[in-house]
Design a protein around this motif. Structure first.
Motif, PDB file in Angstrom:
ATOM      1  N   ASP A  85      34.374  58.537  60.583  1.00 50.18           N
ATOM      2  CA  ASP A  85      35.125  59.412  61.491  1.00 50.18           C
ATOM      3  C   ASP A  85      36.549  58.904  61.711  1.00 50.18           C
ATOM      4  N   ARG A 145      38.638  59.726  58.654  1.00 50.63           N
ATOM      5  CA  ARG A 145      38.912  61.167  58.613  1.00 50.63           C
ATOM      6  C   ARG A 145      39.960  61.552  59.652  1.00 50.63           C
ATOM      7  N   LYS A 171      41.649  65.049  59.483  1.00 47.16           N
ATOM      8  CA  LYS A 171      40.483  65.874  59.184  1.00 47.16           C
ATOM      9  C   LYS A 171      39.515  65.767  60.352  1.00 47.16           C
ATOM     10  N   PRO A 212      35.986  65.271  62.409  1.00 47.32           N
ATOM     11  CA  PRO A 212      34.937  64.266  62.217  1.00 47.32           C
ATOM     12  C   PRO A 212      33.650  64.875  61.647  1.00 47.32           C
ATOM     13  N   LEU A 213      32.869  64.032  60.988  1.00 49.70           N
ATOM     14  CA  LEU A 213      31.572  64.460  60.467  1.00 49.70           C
ATOM     15  C   LEU A 213      30.436  64.140  61.431  1.00 49.70           C
ATOM     16  N   PHE A 214      30.549  63.038  62.175  1.00 50.72           N
ATOM     17  CA  PHE A 214      29.437  62.548  62.966  1.00 50.72           C
ATOM     18  C   PHE A 214      29.661  62.663  64.475  1.00 50.72           C
ATOM     19  N   TYR A 263      35.580  66.137  70.344  1.00 55.04           N
ATOM     20  CA  TYR A 263      34.330  65.913  69.644  1.00 55.04           C
ATOM     21  C   TYR A 263      33.792  64.565  70.108  1.00 55.04           C
TER      22      TYR A 263
END
Length: 149
Positions: A73, A76, A81, A83-85, A103
């Motif tokens: 994260d 990113r 970009k 975050p994914l998590f 987030y």
């Protein structure tokens, strides 16, 4: 007919100690984390040595997994970009300042700033993705994000 029972609340003029709904959710998350860590320490201290090794191994595995999630994260966010998590938590941490969204991750948060900044002559849009600890409020994060490059 004039109804004098109407109450108008301006969200920009809250008192110094009025944390509101979002602030109280953050405080609850921090308190829950502290309680979890204290209970874990208590469990480790009162367990026998063989069980203590298993618990410490579990903690090490957890730290490695958390570190991996955080690093992904973090990298990113540095590349601007999302975050994914991290979770938006059903939009509870969305702001009406141009579209800023928080987030929430475990111990950190990623803020996707979309702020409209107006001066006397023009309105500009500030857009940046910034990662910070849970305890940092949105204004502190905005100040740091606007200063960093």
């Amino acid at each position: 007919m004039n109804n004098s029972n109407n109450i108008i609340i301006d969200v920009n003029t809250v008192g110094k100690y009025d944390v509101g709904y979002i602030g109280s959710m953050k405080i609850i998350l921090i308190i829950a984390t502290v309680i979890f860590v204290l209970k874990l320490i208590h469990l480790i201290l009162k367990s026998n040595p063989s069980k203590r090794k298993k618990i410490l191994l579990g903690i090490i595995i957890f730290i490695i997994i958390w570190g991996t999630l955080f690093i992904v994260d973090y990298s990113r966010a540095k590349k601007q970009k999302l975050p994914l998590f991290c979770s938006k938590l059903f939009g509870m941490f969305s702001y009406l300042d141009g579209g800023t969204v928080e987030y929430i991750g475990f111990g950190y948060k990623v803020i996707d700033f979309h702020r409209l900044i107006s001066d006397e002559e023009k309105t500009t849009k500030f857009e940046k993705i910034y990662i910070c600890p849970w305890g940092m409020n949105i204004e502190e994060a905005f100040q740091k994000a606007s200063q960093s490059k």
